[in-house]
Enzyme design. Structure first.
Site, PDB file in Angstrom:
ATOM      1  CG  ASP A 340      -1.531   1.273   1.555  1.00 21.54           C
ATOM      2  OD1 ASP A 340      -2.246   1.772   0.676  1.00 21.54           O
ATOM      3  OD2 ASP A 340      -1.334   1.805   2.667  1.00 21.54           O
ATOM      4  CG  ASP A 516      -1.680   2.408   6.426  1.00 21.90           C
ATOM      5  OD1 ASP A 516      -1.741   2.153   5.216  1.00 21.90           O
ATOM      6  OD2 ASP A 516      -2.000   3.516   6.898  1.00 21.90           O
ATOM      7  CG  ASP A 520      -4.359  -0.784   3.008  1.00 18.80           C
ATOM      8  OD1 ASP A 520      -4.539  -0.605   1.786  1.00 18.80           O
ATOM      9  OD2 ASP A 520      -3.671  -0.030   3.719  1.00 18.80           O
TER      10      ASP A 520
HETATM   11  P1  ADP Z   1      -3.891   4.419   0.072  1.00 14.88           P
HETATM   12  O1  ADP Z   1      -4.404   3.255  -0.677  1.00 14.88           O
HETATM   13  O2  ADP Z   1      -2.743   5.059  -0.648  1.00 14.88           O
HETATM   14  O3  ADP Z   1      -3.506   4.090   1.482  1.00 14.88           O
HETATM   15  P2  ADP Z   1      -6.607   5.362   0.548  1.00 14.88           P
HETATM   16  O4  ADP Z   1      -7.247   4.258  -0.217  1.00 14.88           O
HETATM   17  O5  ADP Z   1      -6.759   5.364   2.015  1.00 14.88           O
HETATM   18  O6  ADP Z   1      -5.045   5.510   0.140  1.00 14.88           O
HETATM   19  O7  ADP Z   1      -7.169   6.703   0.029  1.00 14.88           O
HETATM   20  C1  ADP Z   1      -7.255   6.920  -1.344  1.00 14.88           C
HETATM   21  C2  ADP Z   1      -7.656   8.326  -1.634  1.00 14.88           C
HETATM   22  O8  ADP Z   1      -9.000   8.541  -1.199  1.00 14.88           O
HETATM   23  C3  ADP Z   1      -6.818   9.334  -0.881  1.00 14.88           C
HETATM   24  O9  ADP Z   1      -5.646   9.645  -1.582  1.00 14.88           O
HETATM   25  C4  ADP Z   1      -7.788  10.502  -0.824  1.00 14.88           C
HETATM   26  O10 ADP Z   1      -7.751  11.191  -2.036  1.00 14.88           O
HETATM   27  C5  ADP Z   1      -9.145   9.839  -0.689  1.00 14.88           C
HETATM   28  N1  ADP Z   1      -9.575   9.784   0.705  1.00 14.88           N
HETATM   29  C6  ADP Z   1      -9.628   8.692   1.494  1.00 14.88           C
HETATM   30  N2  ADP Z   1     -10.070   9.010   2.726  1.00 14.88           N
HETATM   31  C7  ADP Z   1     -10.256  10.348   2.724  1.00 14.88           C
HETATM   32  C8  ADP Z   1     -10.682  11.304   3.686  1.00 14.88           C
HETATM   33  N3  ADP Z   1     -10.977  10.964   4.954  1.00 14.88           N
HETATM   34  N4  ADP Z   1     -10.754  12.588   3.312  1.00 14.88           N
HETATM   35  C9  ADP Z   1     -10.450  12.952   2.057  1.00 14.88           C
HETATM   36  N5  ADP Z   1     -10.039  12.100   1.131  1.00 14.88           N
HETATM   37  C10 ADP Z   1      -9.949  10.833   1.423  1.00 14.88           C
HETATM   38 MG    MG Z   2      -2.740   3.276   3.495  1.00 11.77          MG
END
Ligand code: ADP
Ligand code: MG
Length: 630
Positions: A340, A516, A520
Site C-alpha cells: 500500500d 495500514d 487495506d
Molecule cells: P492508500 O491506498 O494510498 O492508502 P486510501 O485508499 O486510504 O489511500 O485513500 C485513497 C484516496 O482517497 C486518498 O488519496 C484521498 O484522495 C481519498 N480519501 C480517502 N479518505 C479520505 C478522507 N478521509 N478525506 C479525504 N479524502 C480521502
Molecule cells: Mg494506506
C-alpha cells in the site's frame, strides 16, 4: 504542591534503549526441575549400577529417576488414552517400564532422562516466546502521577481516564498516549518508533505510552485509554498467537495418531511372531521393546514447532509480531508482494501543501474530517488549526474507505473526497452542497529504507513488488519512482485492491499484502498473508493482518520473510533427520541385532538433535542473518 517544570536545557538526556524483555529463569519451569531431578538420580545410579554395587544402592535411585521423569507424561498419556487418543509420551513411558521389567534398568532410565530433557527444552522454548511478547508490555509503567486540583496522586496507569492530566518527571516512562500540555523535554521513542535519537516535545505534541522521558518534566493530557494505547493494542494481538498450530504440525499430529497405533500393533507382532515360532521369549521381548522405542515418532513430533516458535520469538524481539505458527510458516511461501502507499511506503503523515479555494471551505472540510482516522483527514484538520480557523460542529458523519467523508456542517452538506483529474501529488476536493468549493494538495514523505525494502522483497520472492493505492496516479507514480516499483495500480477502491490480490492468487501466486488503513483490510483478508504497520495502522488493519510491524520499519518485512524461509528449511531438515533415523534404527533392529541402549541413544539423540536444531532460530544472529538477506 509545586510542580517542577525543568527546562530540557540543563543536560542532554542520555539515549536509553528499552530494557530487555524479562526472561523466565529456566529453573522456574516445573518441566525443567523434574527433568533435572531425573537426570541427577540417573547420573548417580548409573555408575553404581555399572560398578556392580548392590541393588539397594542404585535401585531406589532408578525409581526416583523413573518417577520424576515419567510421572507427568505418563499421567498425560493416560488422560489422552481415556479420550481415545494414543500419544507417544505414553509409548515412551511404557517402553521404559518394559525395559525395566526385563531387567534393563539402565536403558529404561536413559530413555526417561533424555525424554524428560527434551520435554523441558520444548517447554523452555515456548516460555521464552511468551516472555518476549510480554516484555513489550513491561515497557509501560504500572503507575502514574495524576494531577488533581489539590495536588497529585499516584494511581494505576490502567486506571487513567481520557482527559486526565499526568505529570511525567525526568527519566520516567510515559504511562499513556496523550498530548503535552506544559513543559518541554526530549523523549526517547525507540520502543515504538525504533528511532534512536530522542524527539523534542513541546506543548501540543503527541506522546506515547512506554516511551522514555528525558531531562524535562511534562504535563500530559491522556488521550487514550490504557487498553487503546499503541503498545497495548499490539500486545493484545499477539496474546492469541501462541495458541495456534502450524499446518505441518497439525498434519504431523494427525499422522501421529495412526502411526502410534501402528507402532503398538507392530510391537506386538515383533514380540508375538518369534515366540509363536518357538523363539526365546526374553530375546523377543527385548527386540520388541527396542522396536517400540526406535519406531516412535518423537523426533517427527518435535520437528515443526520449535523452529517456528523460535522464529516467532526472535521476530517479536525485533518488532515483528507474528500472530501464529501458521503465519510464520506461510510468510516464507510468499512469491508476490503488494504494498500500500499511504502509511505503508510513506510515513502516513501528509501535510497540506496548497489550498486552491478560500479558508471558509477549508474550515468546513476540516470540520467534516474531524471524526475520520485517515491521514488525509488529520492533515486537513491540522492545516485548518494551524491557520487558526474555528471548526464548526459537524453532524451525520459518514466515511467511505478509500474515497472520502461526508458530513453536515452549519446546515450544509460537506464532502471531502479524492479529486478527479490528474495531479502531481495527493489531492482532495471539497464539495459544499454538491458544488466544488476547493481543492487541497497534500504531500507525504517516503519512509526510511523504502527502496531497500522493495529491492530485498524482489530478491526474496523472485518477483518485483507491486503498488496498490487508492490515491491518484500522479502521487502513486511519484512514490513508485522513488522506490523503484514499476507495477503500479492507482485509484483503487478497497474492494478493487482485494480483487487485484485475488486475481494474482487465481493465477497461482501466494500474495503477501502490506498495508495500514481501513481501506487495506479487504486486501489483507484476501491475501495469503497480510502484514500491518503497527503504529500507523488502523485497528481494523491490525486485526485483519496476520503479522504486525510494531515500529513501522520497512526493513523488518523482508527480514521476517527471510526468517520464515529459514524456519521452513529447518522444519524440512528436521523431518528428514527424524525420518532417516527412524528408518535406519528400525531396519537395524528387525534385520540385525540393535542393542537396546544403542536404540535408545539413537532415538533420543535424534529427538534432541531435532529439538535443538529448531532453537537455533532463537539467537539474535538468526535475525541479523535475515536482515542481511542470508
Ligand atoms: P492508500 O491506498 O494510498 O492508502 P486510501 O485508499 O486510504 O489511500 O485513500 C485513497 C484516496 O482517497 C486518498 O488519496 C484521498 O484522495 C481519498 N480519501 C480517502 N479518505 C479520505 C478522507 N478521509 N478525506 C479525504 N479524502 C480521502
Ligand atoms: Mg494506506
Amino acid at each position: 504542591m509545586a510542580v517542577p517544570e525543568l527546562a530540557a536545557a540543563q543536560a542532554p538526556p542520555p539515549v536509553r534503549m528499552p530494557p530487555p524483555a524479562r526472561r523466565t529463569r529456566a529453573t522456574a519451569l516445573p518441566e525443567v526441575r523434574w527433568a533435572a531431578l531425573a537426570a541427577l538420580a540417573f547420573l548417580v545410579a548409573f555408575p553404581l549400577d555399572l560398578a556392580d554395587a548392590p541393588a539397594w544402592a542404585w535401585g531406589p535411585l532408578y525409581a526416583v529417576c523413573y518417577a520424576a521423569g515419567g510421572w507427568e507424561p505418563g499421567r498425560e498419556g493416560l488422560r489422552a488414552l481415556r479420550e481415545r487418543t494414543l500419544d507417544v509420551d505414553l509409548l515412551m513411558v511404557v517402553a521404559a517400564l518394559g525395559a525395566a521389567a526385563i531387567g534393563q534398568y539402565l536403558d529404561g532410565g536413559l530413555l526417561i532422562v533424555i525424554f524428560a530433557v527434551s520435554g523441558a527444552l520444548e517447554a523452555l522454548a515456548t516460555r521464552r516466546t511468551a516472555d518476549s511478547v510480554r516484555g513489550l508490555l513491561d515497557l509501560a509503567p504500572a503507575t502514574a502521577v495524576r494531577l488533581t486540583p489539590g495536588g497529585e496522586e499516584t494511581v494505576e496507569a490502567a486506571a487513567l481516564a481520557v482527559g486526565d492530566t499526568v505529570l511525567v518527571r525526568p527519566g520516567e516512562r510515559l504511562p499513556a498516549d496523550g498530548t503535552v500540555l506544559r513543559g518541554t523535554s526530549d523523549v526517547d521513542q525507540a520502543s515504538i518508533t525504533g528511532e534512536p535519537l530522542p524527539a523534542a516535545k513541546a506543548p501540543g505534541d503527541e506522546v506515547f505510552a512506554g516511551t522514555l522521558n528525558g531531562a524535562g518534566a511534562l504535563r500530559v493530557r491522556v488521550d487514550k485509554d490504557a487498553s487503546a494505547s499503541v503498545i497495548a493494542r499490539i500486545v493484545a494481538l499477539v496474546e492469541e498467537a501462541s495458541a495456534t498450530k502450524a499446518p505441518t504440525q497439525l498434519f504431523v499430529e494427525r499422522i501421529e495418531q495412526r502411526y502410534s497405533v501402528g507402532v503398538v500393533v507392530a510391537t506386538l507382532a515383533v514380540f508375538g511372531l518369534p515366540v509363536l515360532l518357538g523363539g526365546d521369549v526374553t530375546e523377543a521381548l527385548l527386540r520388541a521393546m527396542t522396536f517400540m522405542i526406535v519406531a516412535s515418532p518423537c523426533a517427527v513430533v518435535l520437528a515443526t514447532m520449535p523452529p517456528l516458535l523460535s522464529a516467532i520469538a526472535t521476530a517479536g524481539r525485533h518488532g515483528v509480531l507474528v500472530k501464529s505458527a501458521v503465519v510464520m510458516e506461510r510468510l516464507g511461501a510468499a512469491d508476490r508482494v503488494a504494498l500500500d502507499k499511504t502509511g505503508t511506503l510513506t510515513e502516513g503523515t501528509p501535510r497540506v501543501t496548497a489550498v486552491h479555494g478560500d479558508e471558509k471551505a477549508l474550515a468546513l472540510a476540516a470540520a467534516a474530517e474531524l471524526p475520520s482516522e485517515h491521514p488525509v483527514a488529520r492533515a486537513v484538520v491540522a492545516e485548518a488549526r494551524a491557520r487558526g480557523l474555528r471548526l464548526p460542529e459537524a453532524t451525520d458523519f459518514s466515511s467511505e474507505p478509500g474515497t472520502g467523508v461526508r458530513a453536515v456542517v452549519d446546515g450544509r452538506e460537506v464532502r471531502v473526497r479524492r479529486a478527479p483529474g490528474t495531479h502531481a501529488d495527493t489531492a482532495v476536493e471539497v464539495l459544499v452542497d454538491g458544488t466544488p468549493a476547493a481543492v487541497l494538495e497534500l504531500s507525504d514523505r517516503l519512509r526510511d529504507g523504502a527502496p531497500e525494502a522493495v529491492r530485498a522483497l524482489a530478491r526474496l520472492t523472485g518477483t518485483a513488488p507491486a503498488l496498490l493505492t487508492g490515491d491518484n496516479a500522479g502521487a502513486a507514480g511519484r512514490i513508485a519512482a522513488e522506490t523503484g516499483i514499476t507495477d503500479v495500480r492507482a485509484g483503487l477502491l478497497p474492494h478493487e485492491k482485494a480483487e487485484a490480490v485475488r486475481e494474482w492468487e487465481r493465477a497461482g501466486a501466494k500474495v503477501l499484502v502490506v498495508g495500514d488503513g481501513v481501506n487495506d483490510a479487504p486486501a489483507l483478508a484476501a491475501a495469503h498473508t497480510g502484514i500491518a504497520m503497527g503504529r500507523a495502522g488502523s485497528d481494523l488493519a491490525l486485526e485483519t493482518a496476520d503479522a504486525v510491524v510494531v515500529r513501522d520499519e520497512l526493513s523488518a518485512i523482508p527480514a521476517v520473510v527471510a526468517l520464515s524461509r529459514r524456519a521452513r528449511r529447518l522444519v524440512v531438515q528436521n523431518l528428514v533427520i527424524a525420518g532417516v533415523c527412524i528408518g535406519v534404527l528400525v531396519v537395524w533392529d528387525l534385520a540385525g541385532h540393535l542393542p537396546l541402549p544403542l536404540g535408545v541413544a539413537g532415538h533420543e539423540g535424534s529427538t534432541v538433535l531435532v529439538g535443538l536444531n529448531g532453537l537455533r532460530l532463537l539467537r539474535d544472529a538468526a535475525w541479523r542473518k535475515a536482515v542481511n538477506g542470508e
